[in-house]
Design a protein around this motif. Sequence first.
Motif, short mmCIF file in Angstrom:
data_model
loop_
_atom_site.label_atom_id
_atom_site.label_comp_id
_atom_site.label_asym_id
_atom_site.label_seq_id
_atom_site.Cartn_x
_atom_site.Cartn_y
_atom_site.Cartn_z
N PRO A 110 -1.81 10.41 0.70
CA PRO A 110 -1.98 11.47 -0.29
C PRO A 110 -1.80 11.00 -1.73
O PRO A 110 -2.25 11.67 -2.65
CB PRO A 110 -0.89 12.50 0.09
CG PRO A 110 0.04 11.79 1.01
CD PRO A 110 -0.69 10.65 1.62
N ASN A 111 -1.16 9.83 -1.92
CA ASN A 111 -0.96 9.37 -3.31
C ASN A 111 -2.21 8.71 -3.91
O ASN A 111 -2.20 8.29 -5.05
CB ASN A 111 0.25 8.41 -3.39
CG ASN A 111 0.09 7.18 -2.52
OD1 ASN A 111 -0.66 7.20 -1.53
ND2 ASN A 111 0.76 6.09 -2.87
N LEU A 112 -3.32 8.61 -3.15
CA LEU A 112 -4.54 8.00 -3.70
C LEU A 112 -5.49 9.08 -4.24
O LEU A 112 -5.69 10.12 -3.60
CB LEU A 112 -5.30 7.21 -2.62
CG LEU A 112 -4.63 5.99 -2.00
CD1 LEU A 112 -5.66 5.20 -1.19
CD2 LEU A 112 -3.99 5.09 -3.04
N ILE A 157 -5.23 -10.20 -3.53
CA ILE A 157 -4.03 -10.63 -4.26
C ILE A 157 -2.85 -9.73 -3.88
O ILE A 157 -1.76 -10.20 -3.54
CB ILE A 157 -4.24 -10.53 -5.80
CG1 ILE A 157 -5.28 -11.55 -6.26
CG2 ILE A 157 -2.92 -10.75 -6.55
CD1 ILE A 157 -5.71 -11.37 -7.72
N GLN A 158 -3.09 -8.42 -3.90
CA GLN A 158 -1.98 -7.49 -3.66
C GLN A 158 -1.46 -7.60 -2.22
O GLN A 158 -0.25 -7.60 -1.99
CB GLN A 158 -2.44 -6.07 -3.94
CG GLN A 158 -2.81 -5.83 -5.39
CD GLN A 158 -3.26 -4.40 -5.61
OE1 GLN A 158 -2.44 -3.50 -5.72
NE2 GLN A 158 -4.55 -4.17 -5.64
N GLU A 286 1.33 3.45 0.88
CA GLU A 286 2.27 4.56 0.67
C GLU A 286 3.47 4.13 -0.16
O GLU A 286 3.95 4.90 -0.98
CB GLU A 286 2.71 5.15 2.03
CG GLU A 286 1.70 6.17 2.52
CD GLU A 286 1.85 6.51 3.99
OE1 GLU A 286 2.98 6.44 4.51
OE2 GLU A 286 0.82 6.83 4.62
N ASN A 287 3.96 2.90 0.05
CA ASN A 287 5.14 2.51 -0.71
C ASN A 287 4.79 1.90 -2.09
O ASN A 287 5.67 1.43 -2.80
CB ASN A 287 6.08 1.60 0.10
CG ASN A 287 5.48 0.20 0.29
OD1 ASN A 287 4.59 -0.21 -0.43
ND2 ASN A 287 5.99 -0.52 1.28
N GLY A 288 3.50 1.91 -2.43
CA GLY A 288 3.09 1.51 -3.77
C GLY A 288 3.02 -0.01 -3.97
O GLY A 288 2.80 -0.47 -5.09
N GLN A 289 3.14 -0.81 -2.89
CA GLN A 289 3.03 -2.28 -3.04
C GLN A 289 1.59 -2.69 -3.35
O GLN A 289 1.35 -3.80 -3.82
CB GLN A 289 3.47 -2.97 -1.75
CG GLN A 289 4.94 -3.30 -1.69
CD GLN A 289 5.26 -3.99 -0.38
OE1 GLN A 289 5.12 -3.40 0.70
NE2 GLN A 289 5.68 -5.23 -0.45
N ALA A 290 0.64 -1.84 -3.01
CA ALA A 290 -0.77 -2.14 -3.30
C ALA A 290 -1.47 -0.85 -3.69
O ALA A 290 -1.12 0.23 -3.21
CB ALA A 290 -1.44 -2.74 -2.06
N ARG A 291 -2.46 -1.00 -4.57
CA ARG A 291 -3.23 0.17 -5.03
C ARG A 291 -4.67 -0.28 -5.24
O ARG A 291 -4.91 -1.28 -5.94
CB ARG A 291 -2.62 0.63 -6.36
CG ARG A 291 -3.06 1.98 -6.74
CD ARG A 291 -2.09 2.76 -7.61
NE ARG A 291 -2.49 4.16 -7.48
CZ ARG A 291 -1.72 5.09 -6.97
NH1 ARG A 291 -0.51 4.83 -6.58
NH2 ARG A 291 -2.17 6.32 -6.87
#
Length: 323
Positions: A110-112, A157-158, A286-291
């Motif tokens: 849901p954060n995307l 990279i991420q 979800e934990n924001g390590q990659a976007r």
Amino acid sequence: MRALFIEQLGGPEVLQVRELPLPLPRAGEVRLKVEAVGINFADILTVRGEYLTRTRLPLVPGMEYAGTVEALGEGVSGLQLGQRVAALGGSGGLAEYATVPVTSVLPVPPNLSAREAAAFPVSFYTAYFSLATLGQAREGETVVVQAAAGALGTASIQLAKAMGLQVIALASSEEKLQVARSLGADHAFLSGQKDLVATVKAAAGGNGANLVLEVVGGAGFQDSLAMLAFRGRVVVIGAASQEASSMRPVELMKKNLSVIGMWLTSMMGDANAMREANAFLSSVLENGQARPQVGQVFTLEQTGEAFEFIMSRASTGKVIIEP
Ligand code: NDP
């Protein structure tokens, strides 16, 4: 509904926007209201008739998109009307509405945003399979990421950093190297620089890298082999240069090297590999390590310009169409 339609193969000149009937979901399908479409090299090659699979005409292109569930075909359960999902595989995304088998629907954290959700499937699954499943990357190893500011490069990279790898990014301009550094690349070098092999080996600690994600091809493929350490692996993902590479298999012997092919369509048929990828990708997103990195955004009418933008090497991140 408006849709991009092609009746013949070719470049941007064969793309036309047309009014088409609203597609009806068949049994096992859902209809999505398309919010954003990710444009891949594969879309451009499909329209030209130069992709790995044959292009069947007429076609509404678009293999990767995000949208909200708008109608459910018979027998579909587990999806809610109005839910945002991504779709991966097939065609039909470059339209206001698209029907897709429920098996090609992916959940979206849901954060995307819709644009980020459309930028996610192809690049992130490809990066995961290349690094982990096929490349067998282990924590502490060094990976070389080519075309590092592109859609696949920024995903690679991420994910590599989330896996505990050292990342050496290569790209064709200083501006692109800055993108790679901002995403966590440990080293970033111009792909056209002199002494590239020696520079990469030195950055990797002297012996060379453990893994190269090969997307450019051409004569540079020999450099990819040369920059590897003992038991290094090259994962061949693409040949954006559209130039042929040559290799004598005996060249692999001295350093016990491996060359591994990677095609997302084939990997998607491997249920275990997909399960592993889903678990890893949903956790890092979800934990924001990659976007997912969204690049330039175009309208449906500008799809030809979007294709040319990618081919001109001007793009960074994923080029998006909003129908
Ligand atoms: P990108 O967003 O990475 O754009 C392509 C990049 O390739 C360019 O920005 C450019 O980076 C580099 N490049 C090098 N030579 C050329 C050239 N002659 N013309 C155009 N670009 C060139 O695209 P994608 O993320 O969509 O794809 C990257 C590669 O990965 C492609 O080869 C694609 O086919 C492949 N791919 C393969 C998949 C598979 O399943 N095997 C799945 C997804 C992608 P720079 O200027 O820094 O060199």
